[in-house]
Write an enzyme that holds these catalytic residues in place. Structure first.
Site, PDB file in Angstrom:
ATOM      1  N   ARG A  69      15.817 -39.531  41.325  1.00 35.68           N
ATOM      2  CA  ARG A  69      17.278 -39.502  41.412  1.00 35.68           C
ATOM      3  C   ARG A  69      17.748 -40.588  42.376  1.00 35.68           C
ATOM      4  O   ARG A  69      17.097 -40.853  43.377  1.00 35.68           O
ATOM      5  CB  ARG A  69      17.778 -38.128  41.890  1.00 35.68           C
ATOM      6  CG  ARG A  69      17.370 -36.984  40.968  1.00 35.68           C
ATOM      7  CD  ARG A  69      17.867 -35.651  41.462  1.00 35.68           C
ATOM      8  NE  ARG A  69      17.278 -34.554  40.702  1.00 35.68           N
ATOM      9  CZ  ARG A  69      17.483 -33.268  40.951  1.00 35.68           C
ATOM     10  NH1 ARG A  69      18.292 -32.911  41.948  1.00 35.68           N
ATOM     11  NH2 ARG A  69      16.898 -32.331  40.220  1.00 35.68           N
ATOM     12  N   ARG A 101      15.915 -35.843  51.539  1.00 35.17           N
ATOM     13  CA  ARG A 101      16.596 -36.365  50.353  1.00 35.17           C
ATOM     14  C   ARG A 101      16.066 -37.756  50.066  1.00 35.17           C
ATOM     15  O   ARG A 101      16.214 -38.658  50.884  1.00 35.17           O
ATOM     16  CB  ARG A 101      18.115 -36.390  50.582  1.00 35.17           C
ATOM     17  CG  ARG A 101      18.926 -36.728  49.342  1.00 35.17           C
ATOM     18  CD  ARG A 101      20.405 -36.573  49.614  1.00 35.17           C
ATOM     19  NE  ARG A 101      20.766 -35.192  49.860  1.00 35.17           N
ATOM     20  CZ  ARG A 101      21.031 -34.309  48.904  1.00 35.17           C
ATOM     21  NH1 ARG A 101      20.972 -34.652  47.647  1.00 35.17           N
ATOM     22  NH2 ARG A 101      21.368 -33.078  49.227  1.00 35.17           N
ATOM     23  N   GLU A 149      17.528 -26.274  50.899  1.00 34.95           N
ATOM     24  CA  GLU A 149      17.329 -25.695  49.568  1.00 34.95           C
ATOM     25  C   GLU A 149      16.001 -26.186  48.987  1.00 34.95           C
ATOM     26  O   GLU A 149      15.755 -27.384  48.906  1.00 34.95           O
ATOM     27  CB  GLU A 149      18.473 -26.118  48.643  1.00 34.95           C
ATOM     28  CG  GLU A 149      18.285 -25.668  47.201  1.00 34.95           C
ATOM     29  CD  GLU A 149      19.058 -26.537  46.228  1.00 34.95           C
ATOM     30  OE1 GLU A 149      18.531 -26.798  45.132  1.00 34.95           O
ATOM     31  OE2 GLU A 149      20.174 -26.974  46.569  1.00 34.95           O
ATOM     32  N   SER A 156      16.426 -23.653  43.146  1.00 38.42           N
ATOM     33  CA  SER A 156      17.618 -23.098  42.515  1.00 38.42           C
ATOM     34  C   SER A 156      17.165 -22.363  41.266  1.00 38.42           C
ATOM     35  O   SER A 156      16.558 -22.972  40.377  1.00 38.42           O
ATOM     36  CB  SER A 156      18.613 -24.199  42.142  1.00 38.42           C
ATOM     37  OG  SER A 156      19.199 -24.763  43.291  1.00 38.42           O
ATOM     38  N   ARG A 171      10.716 -30.787  50.852  1.00 34.01           N
ATOM     39  CA  ARG A 171      11.396 -29.936  51.832  1.00 34.01           C
ATOM     40  C   ARG A 171      10.484 -28.813  52.327  1.00 34.01           C
ATOM     41  O   ARG A 171      10.629 -28.336  53.450  1.00 34.01           O
ATOM     42  CB  ARG A 171      12.685 -29.381  51.232  1.00 34.01           C
ATOM     43  CG  ARG A 171      13.688 -30.475  50.930  1.00 34.01           C
ATOM     44  CD  ARG A 171      14.962 -29.956  50.345  1.00 34.01           C
ATOM     45  NE  ARG A 171      15.871 -31.054  50.029  1.00 34.01           N
ATOM     46  CZ  ARG A 171      17.104 -30.906  49.592  1.00 34.01           C
ATOM     47  NH1 ARG A 171      17.602 -29.687  49.403  1.00 34.01           N
ATOM     48  NH2 ARG A 171      17.864 -31.962  49.326  1.00 34.01           N
TER      49      ARG A 171
END
Length: 459
Positions: A273, A288, A369, A372, A411
């Site tokens: 990404r 990130r 996070e 999800s 993470r």
């Protein structure tokens, strides 16, 4: 994707979804297109019926010697053919416009989903593994500093070969990533998941099938050749932003059998990404980045089974954090933070203790996070054409799809480096990972090169 029948029959429910999800879509325009299309279809059906009746009469009139009446009928048939062609052309244009417009409508949230605008309205459901927590050093070194001190994270050389937002893991850092990946795959296999290793490039139709296109910001996805804003079709290739895309689309335009369900796949992939650098404080370290590893869990179920499967999927993802002994919390996403495709969504957030932010438990820290978990109902299945047949003699129905990360690797590495940090700057390896790493402690390695002299190299 919402069916046109649902949109037509439940416009108020669709409007509420648009409002609560903050989507700017002209629903009235969609309803107008649908109404005109249906009127044209009805008019076309009437014209075909009239033309068929005239065609059958032409032969009868000729046989009866009524040439003049037969000629009138032929002329009328030609007029009907021309009018029908015009109507069909317009109806086809409207059909295309309607299908594209329906792709812009978000999924309908479940009735019990919290109503809210953004992440501040999410609801914390529970916290785990905080009592008791391990004894932490008085001054916890952030993962990006510790990683460089131990020479297991190399940001400078990553940027040198690929640009900002990329990094190397080295030595025990690379072994830690490998250990997490293999542990998760083994762990979820015991939960009934079948391994798949999908293609890394995906085409535009696959991204459309899972709902990333046309609504996802294409500037966040890496396109293989060509400009990102150029028109796309099924021949375009993009680096996958998540394994959800290829694994869900494995069964695009297929009909599964009842005995196939529930179908549970897991896939390890690197993910790509462009979004790094857009979130201020998250630009340092590996929270990130442009490339990250993840194990994705993708489920296909009968519609009536998806609520229970969702609850089980949350626990399957959370069990990884339980096994690692990491503190975390479970959040239910409000409608405004849920996302375009989800009907229901929970996030799992791990605690990173080195970051001094006020919402952490007792000692500060912050939440990251790592998973999800989403229930899409039949939203993705309609877009991708994934159905199942309850009984072999019955009509096919759309499956429900669900997915969740099991969990995002970088993470989780951040949480391990900070939560399992020792006073001497080493890192304890979580017990379940020790067989995979062959050690119980990460103590780093010697930096190499002239630049390392005087900057951490042990003489």
């Amino acid at each position: 994707m919402l069916s046109r029948q649902f949109v037509r029959e439940h416009p108020d429910e669709v409007r509420r979804a648009l409002e609560t999800k903050g989507a700017d879509v002209d629903l009235d325009r969609i309803l107008t297109i649908d109404e005109e299309w249906r009127e044209l279809k009805a008019r076309g059906d009437d014209l075909r019926q009239e033309r068929n009746e005239i065609s059958s009469r032409i032969g009868e009139l000729k046989q009866a010697g009524k040439e003049e009446e037969a000629q009138d009928a032929i002329e009328r048939s030609s007029e009907l053919k021309a009018e029908l062609a015009e109507i069909e052309e317009r109806a086809e244009e409207l059909e295309t416009e309607l299908e594209r417009a329906l792709l812009t409508l978000p999924n309908i949230p479940v009735e019990e989903a919290p109503i809210g605008d953004d992440e501040s309205d999410n609801v914390e459901r529970r916290r785990e593994n905080f009592e008791p927590t391990r004894r932490l050093p008085e001054d916890i070194v952030p993962h990006y500093e510790l990683g460089e001190q131990l020479d297991i994270l190399d940001f400078e050389r990553g940027a040198k070969v690929a640009g900002g937002g990329f990094y190397f893991t080295k030595g025990e850092g690379a072994r830690l990533e490998h250990a997490l990946i293999q542990f998760m795959l083994d762990h979820h296999r015991e939960q009934g998941y079948e391994d798949v290793f999908p293609p890394i490039p995906v085409n535009s139709l696959a991204l459309e099938g899972t709902g990333q296109f046309p609504n996802f910001d294409r500037d966040d996805v890496y396109r293989l050749g060509g400009e990102n804003d150029a028109p796309y079709d099924d021949s375009d290739l993009w680096l996958l932003p998540t394994a959800e895309v290829p694994v869900t689309n494995m069964y695009r335009d297929e009909i599964l059998l009842d005995e196939d369900l529930p179908l549970k796949h897991q896939a390890y992939t690197p993910n790509f990404r462009r979004e790094a650098g857009e979130h201020g404080t998250e630009t340092r370290g590996i929270v990130r980045s442009h490339q990250f590893n993840k194990v994705e869990l993708v489920n296909f179920t009968r519609p009536e089974d998806s609520p229970e499967r969702f609850d089980e999927l949350v626990e399957e993802a959370a069990s990884v954090l339980d096994a690692l002994g990491l503190p975390y919390r479970v959040l239910e996403m409000c409608t405004g933070d849920m996302g375009f495709t989800q009907a229901k969504k929970y996030d799992l957030e791990v605690w990173a203790p080195a970051n001094d932010e006020p919402d952490g438990p007792e000692r500060g820290g912050r939440w990251l996070e790592v998973s999800s978990v989403s229930n899409f109902h039949d939203f993705q299945a309609r877009r991708a054409g994934i159905q199942y047949r309850p009984e072999r003699h019955e009509s096919a129905e759309y499956v429900h799809t669900l997915n969740g990360s099991g969990v995002a690797i970088p993470r989780t590495v951040v949480a391990i480096l900070e939560y399992y940090q020792n006073d001497d700057g080493t890192v304890e390896v979580p017990e379940v990972l020790q067989p995979y790493m062959g050690t119980d402690v990460i103590d780093g390695s010697e930096p190499v090169g002239e630049s390392a002299v005087g900057a951490g190299r042990r003489e």
